[in-house]
Design an enzyme around this catalytic site. Structure first.
Site, short mmCIF file in Angstrom:
data_model
loop_
_atom_site.label_atom_id
_atom_site.label_comp_id
_atom_site.label_asym_id
_atom_site.label_seq_id
_atom_site.Cartn_x
_atom_site.Cartn_y
_atom_site.Cartn_z
N GLU A 29 43.68 32.71 20.43
CA GLU A 29 43.18 32.04 19.23
C GLU A 29 41.83 32.60 18.79
O GLU A 29 41.43 32.45 17.65
CB GLU A 29 43.14 30.52 19.41
CG GLU A 29 42.38 30.01 20.60
CD GLU A 29 43.17 29.98 21.90
OE1 GLU A 29 42.84 29.16 22.74
OE2 GLU A 29 44.09 30.80 22.12
N ARG A 56 42.36 28.97 36.12
CA ARG A 56 42.67 27.58 36.50
C ARG A 56 44.14 27.39 36.84
O ARG A 56 44.49 26.52 37.62
CB ARG A 56 42.19 26.63 35.41
CG ARG A 56 40.66 26.61 35.32
CD ARG A 56 40.17 25.82 34.12
NE ARG A 56 40.56 26.44 32.87
CZ ARG A 56 39.79 27.24 32.14
NH1 ARG A 56 38.58 27.53 32.54
NH2 ARG A 56 40.21 27.74 31.01
#
Length: 178
Positions: A95, A58
């Site tokens: 994460e 993106r």
């Protein structure tokens, strides 16, 4: 514009209890997309940027808008194995795991001043990896831009010196599903 209204929220993705902020809905909303691009360009209007490094995938959309508007090169930071030829690579923790990004070595010309662009800043590991690749090749990071920031994950500990700019910040409570 309330950009939060244009962000799609997906509960329990990528795992139960997580509320995922999907910015692809911004790209389908021309007013929101224009707002993001205009905000990004305005924020860096006085910064002498030589090039943009956009992070897969993106970030490519935002980075290309900036590069074309400013007349500077666009360099792509891709997942490992996606670029042909000689690359600079850097592994980092996410994460939810770990990954490696690569950039064409020849695209990282020495003594270049770079803006790094991605869609969301979580822990800052991805952006720190790109910044390190730039610095290893003798370049300078002038800033980091992202639509969304999750400051409760302490990304400023890793990338604060690069002056990260976000348009929306979410706290830990807003990232949980009920």
């Amino acid at each position: 514009m309330n950009l939060d209204d244009a962000v799609r929220k997906v509960p329990d993705f990528p795992k139960p209890g997580i509320l995922f902020y999907d910015i692809t809905s911004i790209f389908t909303n021309p007013a929101a997309f224009k707002f993001v691009v205009d905000s990004m360009l305005a924020h860096y209007s006085g910064v002498d940027v030589d090039g943009v490094i956009a992070i897969e995938s993106r970030g490519f959309l935002l980075g290309s808008c900036f590069a074309v508007s400013r007349g500077v090169p666009l360099v792509l930071a891709r997942k490992k194995g996606k670029l042909p030829g000689k690359t600079v690579a850097m592994s980092y923790d996410l994460e939810y795991g770990s990954a490696t990004l690569e950039i064409h070595e020849e695209d990282l010309a020495l003594s270049r001043r770079w803006l790094i662009i991605d869609d969301l800043i979580a822990t800052g590991g991805t952006l720190a990896a790109v910044a390190k690749m730039i610095e290893v090749r003798g370049g300078e990071v002038l800033g980091i831009f992202s639509i969304i920031g999750l400051p409760f994950l302490n990304y400023k500990n890793k990338i604060g010196k690069y002056k990260p700019k976000t348009l929306i910040d979410y706290d830990s409570e807003s990232c949980k599903t009920e």
